[in-house]
Each structure stands twice: as C-alpha cells, then as structure tokens.
Design a protein around this motif. Structure first.
Motif, PDB file in Angstrom:
ATOM      1  N   ASN A  98       0.838  -1.216   0.000  1.00 32.24           N
ATOM      2  CA  ASN A  98       0.000   0.000   0.000  1.00 32.24           C
ATOM      3  C   ASN A  98       0.864   1.254   0.000  1.00 32.24           C
ATOM      4  O   ASN A  98       0.546   2.232  -0.672  1.00 32.24           O
ATOM      5  CB  ASN A  98      -0.948   0.001   1.210  1.00 32.24           C
ATOM      6  CG  ASN A  98      -2.178  -0.837   0.949  1.00 32.24           C
ATOM      7  OD1 ASN A  98      -3.091  -0.429   0.248  1.00 32.24           O
ATOM      8  ND2 ASN A  98      -2.184  -2.059   1.485  1.00 32.24           N
ATOM      9  N   ALA A 150      -0.453   2.107   6.828  1.00 30.71           N
ATOM     10  CA  ALA A 150      -0.607   1.183   5.699  1.00 30.71           C
ATOM     11  C   ALA A 150      -0.008  -0.160   6.121  1.00 30.71           C
ATOM     12  O   ALA A 150       1.160  -0.432   5.877  1.00 30.71           O
ATOM     13  CB  ALA A 150       0.103   1.739   4.462  1.00 30.71           C
ATOM     14  N   MET A 195       0.906  -2.572  12.128  1.00 33.25           N
ATOM     15  CA  MET A 195       0.158  -3.503  12.975  1.00 33.25           C
ATOM     16  C   MET A 195       0.385  -3.219  14.464  1.00 33.25           C
ATOM     17  O   MET A 195       0.818  -4.080  15.223  1.00 33.25           O
ATOM     18  CB  MET A 195       0.553  -4.944  12.616  1.00 33.25           C
ATOM     19  CG  MET A 195       0.330  -5.276  11.147  1.00 33.25           C
ATOM     20  SD  MET A 195      -1.342  -4.929  10.516  1.00 33.25           S
ATOM     21  CE  MET A 195      -2.162  -6.437  10.975  1.00 33.25           C
ATOM     22  N   ILE A 215      -6.097   1.866   6.839  1.00 33.91           N
ATOM     23  CA  ILE A 215      -6.823   1.007   5.890  1.00 33.91           C
ATOM     24  C   ILE A 215      -6.890  -0.383   6.496  1.00 33.91           C
ATOM     25  O   ILE A 215      -5.923  -0.841   7.115  1.00 33.91           O
ATOM     26  CB  ILE A 215      -6.156   0.996   4.493  1.00 33.91           C
ATOM     27  CG1 ILE A 215      -7.073   0.329   3.467  1.00 33.91           C
ATOM     28  CG2 ILE A 215      -4.779   0.336   4.512  1.00 33.91           C
ATOM     29  CD1 ILE A 215      -6.710   0.627   2.017  1.00 33.91           C
ATOM     30  N   HIS A 216      -8.045  -1.024   6.331  1.00 34.68           N
ATOM     31  CA  HIS A 216      -8.238  -2.348   6.947  1.00 34.68           C
ATOM     32  C   HIS A 216      -8.947  -3.268   5.950  1.00 34.68           C
ATOM     33  O   HIS A 216      -9.909  -2.847   5.303  1.00 34.68           O
ATOM     34  CB  HIS A 216      -9.060  -2.206   8.236  1.00 34.68           C
ATOM     35  CG  HIS A 216      -9.191  -3.504   8.964  1.00 34.68           C
ATOM     36  ND1 HIS A 216      -8.149  -4.064   9.688  1.00 34.68           N
ATOM     37  CD2 HIS A 216     -10.224  -4.371   9.062  1.00 34.68           C
ATOM     38  CE1 HIS A 216      -8.550  -5.215  10.204  1.00 34.68           C
ATOM     39  NE2 HIS A 216      -9.799  -5.427   9.838  1.00 34.68           N
ATOM     40  N   GLY A 232      -8.785  -6.126  13.744  1.00 37.76           N
ATOM     41  CA  GLY A 232      -7.583  -6.794  14.271  1.00 37.76           C
ATOM     42  C   GLY A 232      -6.826  -7.561  13.205  1.00 37.76           C
ATOM     43  O   GLY A 232      -6.943  -7.282  12.010  1.00 37.76           O
ATOM     44  N   GLN A 251      -6.311  -6.551  -2.045  1.00 32.14           N
ATOM     45  CA  GLN A 251      -5.167  -5.633  -2.182  1.00 32.14           C
ATOM     46  C   GLN A 251      -5.274  -4.811  -3.463  1.00 32.14           C
ATOM     47  O   GLN A 251      -4.892  -3.642  -3.484  1.00 32.14           O
ATOM     48  CB  GLN A 251      -3.855  -6.410  -2.095  1.00 32.14           C
ATOM     49  CG  GLN A 251      -3.631  -6.912  -0.654  1.00 32.14           C
ATOM     50  CD  GLN A 251      -2.233  -6.666  -0.124  1.00 32.14           C
ATOM     51  OE1 GLN A 251      -1.264  -6.898  -0.818  1.00 32.14           O
ATOM     52  NE2 GLN A 251      -2.132  -6.241   1.128  1.00 32.14           N
TER      53      GLN A 251
HETATM   54  C1  GAR Z   1      -3.206  -4.492   4.136  1.00 29.61           C
HETATM   55  O1  GAR Z   1      -4.077  -5.434   3.549  1.00 29.61           O
HETATM   56  C2  GAR Z   1      -3.917  -3.678   5.189  1.00 29.61           C
HETATM   57  O2  GAR Z   1      -5.271  -3.474   4.898  1.00 29.61           O
HETATM   58  C3  GAR Z   1      -3.745  -4.547   6.412  1.00 29.61           C
HETATM   59  O3  GAR Z   1      -2.438  -5.019   6.316  1.00 29.61           O
HETATM   60  C4  GAR Z   1      -2.113  -5.210   4.938  1.00 29.61           C
HETATM   61  C5  GAR Z   1      -0.745  -4.603   4.697  1.00 29.61           C
HETATM   62  O4  GAR Z   1      -0.287  -4.919   3.400  1.00 29.61           O
HETATM   63  N1  GAR Z   1      -3.958  -3.804   7.624  1.00 29.61           N
HETATM   64  C6  GAR Z   1      -4.532  -4.292   8.711  1.00 29.61           C
HETATM   65  O5  GAR Z   1      -4.881  -5.444   8.822  1.00 29.61           O
HETATM   66  C7  GAR Z   1      -4.736  -3.277   9.831  1.00 29.61           C
HETATM   67  N2  GAR Z   1      -5.458  -3.843  10.909  1.00 29.61           N
HETATM   68  P1  GAR Z   1       0.929  -4.117   2.765  1.00 29.61           P
HETATM   69  O6  GAR Z   1       2.058  -4.124   3.809  1.00 29.61           O
HETATM   70  O7  GAR Z   1       1.319  -4.922   1.567  1.00 29.61           O
HETATM   71  O8  GAR Z   1       0.482  -2.740   2.432  1.00 29.61           O
END
Ligand code: GAR
Length: 200
Positions: A14, A87, A90, A108-109, A118, A171
């Motif tokens: 992201n 992005a 966690m 973003i979730h 979570g 994604q």
């Molecule tokens: C993303 O899908 C985001 O929505 C999620 O982690 C992934 C990170 O992907 N976020 C959560 O679960 C927040 N609680 P990335 O590192 O490839 O952007």
C-alpha cells in the motif's frame, strides 16, 4: 503540496501504491517519511527503491509506548506533516501520537468494518463463511480498527475462495482506493468525503 508520513510494518504494497500515485501525479502529496516498526520489513526496501527516507524504529528499544512514540514525534517535527497514513502498521496508536495528530491519522483495513477488526481480517472473514467482505478506510482513534469511517468497498467472496485469492482481490482494491481517498481528503474541495463502492 501536502505532506504525509506513511507507517508500515510489513510488505508495504500500500505504501508503494501511494508512492507510485504520487510519482504519477494522480495524488498530489509528498511522502516525507516512511516509519517502520519492524527492522527487515520489505516496506523499508521499497522506500529505498522509491528514494523515500525511512525511519526504522523498534518499540522493543524503548521503555514504554509513550517513549517510543515521543521519538517518532521528534523525527516528524519539522517535516510539517499534514497526515499520518497507516498502511499495514500492525500496532495500536497511543495517546502520544493521537494527541499530536488529532484527526490526522488514517488507516486502511481489509474488511468491512466494524466486522473482523484486528489481525488476519481476511482469514476471519473466510472462517465466518460470509459472502462478502471488503476494504475500509477510517480515521484512527484509540481503538483497534475503530474510528469514523471515510470510505469502504465491498468484495464478493466466491465459492472456493482461498486466503490467497481473496487477499489478491482485496489488495487490488486497496491500492486504488487509498490514493483516491487521500487525494480527496488532502486536495478535494469537499470538507467531508464519504462514499461507498459496490461489490466487485
Ligand atoms: C493491508 O491489507 C492492510 O489493509 C492490512 O495489512 C495489509 C498490509 O499490506 N492492515 C490491517 O490489517 C490493519 N489492521 P501491505 O504491507 O502490503 O500494504
């Protein structure tokens, strides 16, 4: 031009999507800093490839969450950040950062919040047997994936869907929705933007 700091803990896809939109000019922001709490995360390699400064900071090296976040605040000071963009970061945001950037932190979730907050939201949706899930972008408060919702997009869960196929669909949506929402929020004419998209 508005300035943002992106916070990530993992792959950083992201983060990269936002950076690519900024380079392409469809998103008029400068990413002033990537903040990553996981040394060795691929997001940091992406920052290097994209030529974006990165702060890699491990919470374990600090006596408290307040001390860890105070260090981040010091690094952000002087950068004139308009928005902090989580992005795949966690970690819960504590009162130190929330207080300093009130109403200026986005997340973003990968679910239609308030469902499946979570970790592993995609696995949770599959285990629950629901037929649709999605992506939500919201302002951050002290809770876990809570706070006022700005935008959401629904995603159908097809029969036989696996975690991998669903993650790919989710994604793909995240990578277009996050830059779009950021552009509206930071550079749009309307003060409050709220929209919902149909099932893909
Ligand atoms: C993303 O899908 C985001 O929505 C999620 O982690 C992934 C990170 O992907 N976020 C959560 O679960 C927040 N609680 P990335 O590192 O490839 O952007």
């Amino acid at each position: 031009m508005k300035k943002i700091a992106v916070f990530a803990s993992g792959s950083g896809s992201n983060f990269q999507a936002i950076a690519v939109a900024a380079q392409a000019g469809t998103l008029n922001v400068e990413i002033s800093l990537l903040v990553c709490d996981k040394p060795g995360a691929f997001a940091v390699d992406r920052a290097e490839m994209l030529g974006i400064p990165a702060l890699v900071i491990s919470p374990k090296s600090y006596a408290s969450k307040a001390a860890y976040e105070t260090e981040i605040l010091q690094k952000l000071a002087g950068l004139e950040i308009d928005m902090i963009v989580l992005a795949g970061y966690m970690r819960l945001i504590g009162p130190t950062l929330l207080g300093a950037y009130e109403g200026k932190i986005l997340n973003i979730h990968p679910s239609l919040l308030p469902a499946f907050p979570g970790k592993d939201a995609i696995g949770q949706a599959l285990a629950a047997g629901v037929t649709k899930t999605g992506v939500t972008i919201h302002f951050v408060d002290e809770g876990m994936d809570t706070g006022p919702i700005i935008a959401s997009t629904a995603v159908k869960i097809a029969p036989g869907e696996t975690k991998e196929t669903l993650q790919k669909k989710i994604q793909r949506i995240e990578h277009s929705l996050y830059p779009e929402v950021l552009e509206q929020l930071l550079n749009g004419e309307e003060e409050a933007v709220q929209w919902e998209k149909s099932v893909h």
